[in-house]
Design an enzyme around this catalytic site. Sequence first.
Site, PDB file in Angstrom:
ATOM      1  N   GLN A 158      16.054 -50.102 -50.392  1.00  0.00           N
ATOM      2  CA  GLN A 158      17.177 -49.188 -50.225  1.00  0.00           C
ATOM      3  C   GLN A 158      17.913 -49.466 -48.923  1.00  0.00           C
ATOM      4  OE1 GLN A 158      15.986 -45.103 -50.304  1.00  0.00           O
ATOM      5  NE2 GLN A 158      17.950 -44.337 -49.603  1.00  0.00           N
ATOM      6  N   SER A 183       9.621 -51.789 -49.637  1.00  0.00           N
ATOM      7  CA  SER A 183       9.752 -50.585 -50.458  1.00  0.00           C
ATOM      8  C   SER A 183      10.117 -50.962 -51.891  1.00  0.00           C
ATOM      9  CB  SER A 183      10.788 -49.641 -49.822  1.00  0.00           C
ATOM     10  OG  SER A 183      10.838 -48.411 -50.488  1.00  0.00           O
ATOM     11  N   LEU A 184      11.295 -50.572 -52.357  1.00  0.00           N
ATOM     12  CA  LEU A 184      11.738 -50.945 -53.703  1.00  0.00           C
ATOM     13  C   LEU A 184      11.682 -52.450 -53.914  1.00  0.00           C
ATOM     14  CD1 LEU A 184      13.159 -50.249 -56.433  1.00  0.00           C
ATOM     15  CD2 LEU A 184      15.335 -50.480 -55.184  1.00  0.00           C
ATOM     16  N   ARG A 214      11.113 -44.739 -61.672  1.00  0.00           N
ATOM     17  CA  ARG A 214      10.885 -44.431 -60.257  1.00  0.00           C
ATOM     18  C   ARG A 214      12.100 -43.744 -59.658  1.00  0.00           C
ATOM     19  NH1 ARG A 214      11.450 -47.033 -55.091  1.00  0.00           N
ATOM     20  NH2 ARG A 214       9.562 -47.000 -53.768  1.00  0.00           N
ATOM     21  N   HIS A 248       8.015 -42.542 -48.939  1.00  0.00           N
ATOM     22  CA  HIS A 248       6.849 -42.969 -48.157  1.00  0.00           C
ATOM     23  C   HIS A 248       6.319 -41.848 -47.274  1.00  0.00           C
ATOM     24  CE1 HIS A 248       8.180 -46.692 -49.810  1.00  0.00           C
ATOM     25  NE2 HIS A 248       9.297 -46.660 -49.119  1.00  0.00           N
ATOM     26  N   GLN A 288       2.339 -46.431 -52.714  1.00  0.00           N
ATOM     27  CA  GLN A 288       3.483 -46.871 -51.913  1.00  0.00           C
ATOM     28  C   GLN A 288       4.509 -45.756 -51.737  1.00  0.00           C
ATOM     29  OE1 GLN A 288       6.999 -48.382 -53.211  1.00  0.00           O
ATOM     30  NE2 GLN A 288       6.752 -50.451 -52.392  1.00  0.00           N
TER      31      GLN A 288
END
Length: 419
Positions: free
Chosen positions: A11, A92-93, A117, A201, A250
């Site tokens: 992101q 992350s993503l 997600r 997170h 995660q």
Amino acid sequence: MEKIAFLFPGQGSQYVGMMKNFFDQYEIARRTYEEASDILGLDLAKMSFEGSLFDLNKPSNMQPALLTASVTAYRVYMEEIGITPQFCAGHSLGEYAALTCSGAMTFGDAVRITKRRGELTERVAEESDGAMTIIDGANEEMIRKACEQVSTDTAWSEISCYNAMSQYAISGHQDSIEQVETILLEQDAQTTPLMMSAPFHSRLMESAGEQLGNALTDYRFHPFKWPVVSNVTASPYTEGSRIPGLLQRQLSQPVKWTQTMQYLKKHGVTLTIELGPKNVLSGLVELENLGMKSFAYGQKEDRKALKTLLDQAVVSRPRPTVVTKCMAAAVATPNRNWNQDEYQKGVVEPYKRIQQLQEELEAAEAAPTPEQMKQSLEWLGTIFETKQVDQEEREDWFHQILDETGQYYLWTDHKVTTA
């Protein structure tokens, strides 16, 4: 030879118009966007290139859109350069793109998973008072103390991303996040709130993580072509069965990106290639001063410089084809059929046909045609059937062959399409 790590951004790398230059220039890019659009039931290219930033930033849109952008960059890179990495990592993503490009999950499944997600995290963003902010110019101790100072049992903030020694993200309740920002601004730090962001997170994402973990049990995962470093552990996945659990964790545990880069440095990585729309992760590599060269493949000048750097290695290294990969798979799979007549007819003879085809291609210095590739896969299918290779292993092999050679869309009769 450089030791390479592919990096996939998360992101913050999205923008309207991202990857349009790839889409306009490369057939593989158009096909990738078409596949994602069919799965999502919307024109992803139009939304990514011409839509509003508001719509693109919605997590349920942004997450599959950014995944598609990164996979597009990877597929173009493999067509244009093709030198494979020693490691992959995604922020992350971006970890979903890393898993996809490592072969552990199909692109089609990754689109579906990131869509889910996105829906789950979008719901958290709408229903909670969560927030997320990037902090620059403060160290870990300063941020941790500020979070502890303002946090209560009902409203708290915590470090959610270790991006670099001088950059972190914090997530938590809106009021607590704003108080931390005020404290750190007085200490000359810089704060960048992430608008429309869920509190990624952090503990606020635990319920969404559990739901995501349950959804992930419906998917099959494949062998890794290259190690993928997990955000949760800052070390590579040891097996595909760990994917659901680590991706669940995660969402509610910090991204250990600084530790990930230290792991790559420790294991000899000398060159990182960011595969996505911007140069966020390449900037972090330079910020950390790790002694690695960094290139962002989505940036024209970086792409040109990288190609110049790697040209000699590309020339000296033969590219695998479907035919050569079929030969390797035919030899590598174990035999469970001890009937000599069946083995002769169903294994030895089709293998000789693949071998003969490869010899003819080498003599002509030619690449295999689609018809020749399909014929090789059919011969390999006969070999698998005769050897009594189980269905899951067959699918893993076919998936790997088409993925590693870039032939993502050619056939449906081997159950290896990415859709």
